[in-house]
Scaffold this active site. Structure first.
Site, PDB file in Angstrom:
ATOM      1  N   HIS A  80      -2.020   5.826   0.963  1.00  0.00           N
ATOM      2  CA  HIS A  80      -2.909   5.860  -0.187  1.00  0.00           C
ATOM      3  C   HIS A  80      -3.859   7.043  -0.067  1.00  0.00           C
ATOM      4  CE1 HIS A  80      -5.565   3.686   2.631  1.00  0.00           C
ATOM      5  NE2 HIS A  80      -6.577   3.973   1.830  1.00  0.00           N
ATOM      6  N   HIS A  87      -7.890   8.493  -1.558  1.00  0.00           N
ATOM      7  CA  HIS A  87      -9.137   8.288  -2.287  1.00  0.00           C
ATOM      8  C   HIS A  87      -9.612   9.655  -2.734  1.00  0.00           C
ATOM      9  CE1 HIS A  87      -9.569   4.132  -0.972  1.00  0.00           C
ATOM     10  NE2 HIS A  87      -9.410   4.525   0.284  1.00  0.00           N
ATOM     11  N   TYR A 138      -6.513  15.593   6.771  1.00  0.00           N
ATOM     12  CA  TYR A 138      -6.261  15.530   5.331  1.00  0.00           C
ATOM     13  C   TYR A 138      -7.475  15.003   4.576  1.00  0.00           C
ATOM     14  CZ  TYR A 138      -1.737  15.648   7.602  1.00  0.00           C
ATOM     15  OH  TYR A 138      -0.689  15.964   8.428  1.00  0.00           O
TER      16      TYR A 138
END
Length: 176
Positions: free
Chosen positions: A59, A61, A147
């Site tokens: 996932h 954000h 990342y």
């Protein structure tokens, strides 16, 4: 069929959570270059500012600021997700629903957004984004996750390189 109500705030600032369909996958970090290319292509054709972002294996954000007069984050996410999916090899095990909707089954169909209310809310969500790899146990220190926009914040002098400390010294500061 459900009708989802999205915030329509032109020029708004939003926090997003976008998730893969397979939560055990590491596809986002394994194919980070494909994700970056899709993300960059959409940001060039449909401007938005990424205030903070962190990509985890399953996932991501992000916090976006949309241009004045523009409230359309949904189509941007749709293009990012579809652009990333198109760059991947075909999957043979698609459901009839996925085929009808021209989906590859890579992403969850929807995403979660939150309209940022004020500077304190923004700060809290930026911190959450940057600490997320530590929270999920991928690294012991925020600076060790590659990342993340955390490194941009450090370069600008907005955060210290040792921000967030070490997982062994944090006592539930960002726990759920």
């Amino acid at each position: 069929m459900s009708t989802y109500r999205r915030a329509k705030i032109e020029g708004g600032v939003f926090f997003f959570t976008v998730v893969l369909a397979d939560r055990s996958s590491h596809l986002l970090v394994e194919q980070i270059d494909k994700l970056r290319r899709s993300y960059a292509a959409v940001s060039q054709t449909n401007a938005f500012e990424t205030l903070a972002i962190c990509v985890l294996p399953d996932h991501l954000h992000a916090i976006w600021a949309l241009p004045e007069g523009d409230a359309d984050f949904s189509s941007r996410w749709n293009r990012i997700k579809s652009g990333f999916s198109r760059r991947l090899p075909a999957i043979d095990t698609l459901s009839p629903s996925q085929i009808a909707k021209r989906e590859k089954g890579i992403w969850q169909r929807r995403f979660w957004e939150h309209a940022i209310r004020n500077e304190q809310d923004l700060s809290r969500h930026v911190d959450y984004i940057h600490f997320n790899p530590v929270k999920h146990g991928y690294v012991a220190r925020v600076r060790d996750w590659p990342y993340s926009s955390f490194h941009r914040f450090v370069k600008r002098g907005d955060l210290a390189e040792d921000w967030g400390g070490d997982v062994n010294t944090i006592d539930g500061a960002f726990g759920e």
